[in-house]
Design a protein around this motif. Structure first.
Motif, short mmCIF file in Angstrom:
data_model
loop_
_atom_site.label_atom_id
_atom_site.label_comp_id
_atom_site.label_asym_id
_atom_site.label_seq_id
_atom_site.Cartn_x
_atom_site.Cartn_y
_atom_site.Cartn_z
N VAL A 1 0.86 -1.17 0.00
CA VAL A 1 0.00 0.00 0.00
C VAL A 1 0.91 1.23 0.00
N PRO A 2 0.40 2.36 -0.51
CA PRO A 2 1.26 3.55 -0.58
C PRO A 2 1.83 3.96 0.78
N HIS A 3 3.03 4.45 0.75
CA HIS A 3 3.70 5.02 1.94
C HIS A 3 3.92 4.00 3.05
N TRP A 4 4.03 2.73 2.69
CA TRP A 4 4.26 1.68 3.69
C TRP A 4 5.11 0.60 3.04
N PRO A 5 6.07 0.03 3.76
CA PRO A 5 6.88 -1.04 3.17
C PRO A 5 6.01 -2.25 2.82
N ALA A 6 6.43 -3.03 1.84
CA ALA A 6 5.72 -4.26 1.49
C ALA A 6 5.75 -5.21 2.69
N PHE A 7 4.72 -6.02 2.80
CA PHE A 7 4.62 -6.96 3.91
C PHE A 7 3.96 -8.24 3.42
N ASN A 8 3.77 -9.20 4.33
CA ASN A 8 3.21 -10.49 3.96
C ASN A 8 2.20 -10.95 5.01
N VAL A 9 1.66 -12.13 4.83
CA VAL A 9 0.66 -12.66 5.77
C VAL A 9 1.26 -12.82 7.17
N ALA A 10 2.48 -13.32 7.26
CA ALA A 10 3.12 -13.51 8.56
C ALA A 10 3.29 -12.17 9.28
N ASP A 11 3.74 -11.15 8.56
CA ASP A 11 3.88 -9.82 9.16
C ASP A 11 2.54 -9.32 9.67
N SER A 12 1.50 -9.54 8.88
CA SER A 12 0.15 -9.11 9.28
C SER A 12 -0.29 -9.82 10.55
N ALA A 13 -0.05 -11.13 10.62
CA ALA A 13 -0.44 -11.90 11.80
C ALA A 13 0.30 -11.42 13.04
N ILE A 14 1.59 -11.15 12.90
CA ILE A 14 2.37 -10.65 14.03
C ILE A 14 1.82 -9.30 14.49
N SER A 15 1.55 -8.41 13.54
CA SER A 15 1.02 -7.08 13.88
C SER A 15 -0.34 -7.19 14.56
N ILE A 16 -1.22 -8.04 14.03
CA ILE A 16 -2.54 -8.24 14.63
C ILE A 16 -2.38 -8.81 16.04
N GLY A 17 -1.47 -9.76 16.22
CA GLY A 17 -1.22 -10.33 17.54
C GLY A 17 -0.75 -9.28 18.54
N VAL A 18 0.14 -8.41 18.11
CA VAL A 18 0.63 -7.34 18.99
C VAL A 18 -0.51 -6.40 19.37
N VAL A 19 -1.35 -6.03 18.41
CA VAL A 19 -2.49 -5.15 18.70
C VAL A 19 -3.44 -5.82 19.69
N ILE A 20 -3.70 -7.11 19.50
CA ILE A 20 -4.57 -7.83 20.43
C ILE A 20 -3.97 -7.83 21.83
N LEU A 21 -2.67 -8.09 21.94
CA LEU A 21 -2.03 -8.08 23.26
C LEU A 21 -2.08 -6.69 23.90
N LEU A 22 -1.81 -5.66 23.12
CA LEU A 22 -1.87 -4.29 23.67
C LEU A 22 -3.29 -3.97 24.13
N TRP A 23 -4.27 -4.31 23.31
CA TRP A 23 -5.66 -4.07 23.67
C TRP A 23 -5.98 -4.80 24.98
N SER A 24 -5.54 -6.04 25.07
CA SER A 24 -5.80 -6.83 26.26
C SER A 24 -5.16 -6.20 27.50
N MET A 25 -3.92 -5.75 27.36
CA MET A 25 -3.24 -5.13 28.50
C MET A 25 -3.90 -3.83 28.92
N LEU A 26 -4.38 -3.07 27.95
CA LEU A 26 -4.99 -1.78 28.27
C LEU A 26 -6.40 -1.91 28.82
N PHE A 27 -7.19 -2.83 28.29
CA PHE A 27 -8.60 -2.87 28.63
C PHE A 27 -9.03 -4.06 29.47
N GLN A 28 -8.29 -5.13 29.48
CA GLN A 28 -8.67 -6.30 30.27
C GLN A 28 -8.58 -5.98 31.75
N ASP A 29 -7.52 -5.29 32.20
CA ASP A 29 -7.41 -4.92 33.61
C ASP A 29 -8.52 -3.98 34.02
N THR A 30 -8.90 -3.06 33.13
CA THR A 30 -9.99 -2.13 33.41
C THR A 30 -11.29 -2.90 33.62
#
Length: 170
Positions: free
Chosen positions: A134-163
């Motif tokens: 996509v424009p203005h972003w380095p090329a990536f693959n399915v594995a990169d996407s899965a890692i990024s989604i996993g990190v977002v899920i973990l961050l969301w969990s850390m921020l909102f699960q304790d709340t």
């Protein structure tokens, strides 16, 4: 299916129960889709070529000998060792009863599948195939996407699960 224990000198270390199967299945599915898409790119698009799908999205065939965003180019052995250490940490946390919340484990399973997918490329070819652009972003693959989604899920969990726990305990 009973719990499976990996025994060490100090007793059980890793506990994999029947309920853990879907986390492993998700990780395996990510690896499978990642490797299948990379094979399709290698087989159908010459390295360096691109196919425009939409004005803001192209399928490309590029390789990366470094880490995310092209950093550490040519540091393959270091990245393999770092990947193996990261995989070990993910597996330990994924099957640690203290991290049993399904949302945390979902994020870890995504990260596990993505890390294995890219590690396969790194070990087999010394570089990772990237193909989504996509424009203005380095090329990536399915594995990169899965890692990024996993990190977002973990961050969301850390921020909102304790709340959520704090609200339910008051």
């Amino acid at each position: 299916m009973e719990d499976v224990h990996a025994q060490g000198r100090s007793g059980p270390r890793l506990r994999v129960a029947r309920r853990d199967g879907w986390f492993l299945l998700l990780a395996a599915a990510i690896v499978g889709v990642d490797q299948l898409t990379k094979w399709a790119i290698r087989a159908s698009i010459e390295r360096g070529d691109a196919v425009e799908v939409l004005p803001f999205f192209r399928i490309v065939h590029v390789t990366n000998t470094g880490a995310a965003f092209g950093i550490l180019q040519g540091a393959g052995p270091l990245l393999i060792v770092a990947s193996l250490a990261g995989l070990a940490a993910i597996v330990v946390y994924l099957f640690n009863p203290g991290f049993a919340h399904p949302v945390v484990r979902l994020g870890l399973a995504c990260m596990l599948g993505g890390a294995v997918g890219n590690l396969i490329d790194r070990v087999a070819e010394g570089r990772v195939v990237d193909f989504l652009k996509v424009p203005h972003w380095p090329a990536f693959n399915v594995a990169d996407s899965a890692i990024s989604i996993g990190v977002v899920i973990l961050l969301w969990s850390m921020l909102f699960q304790d709340t959520e726990r704090d609200r339910s305990s008051s």
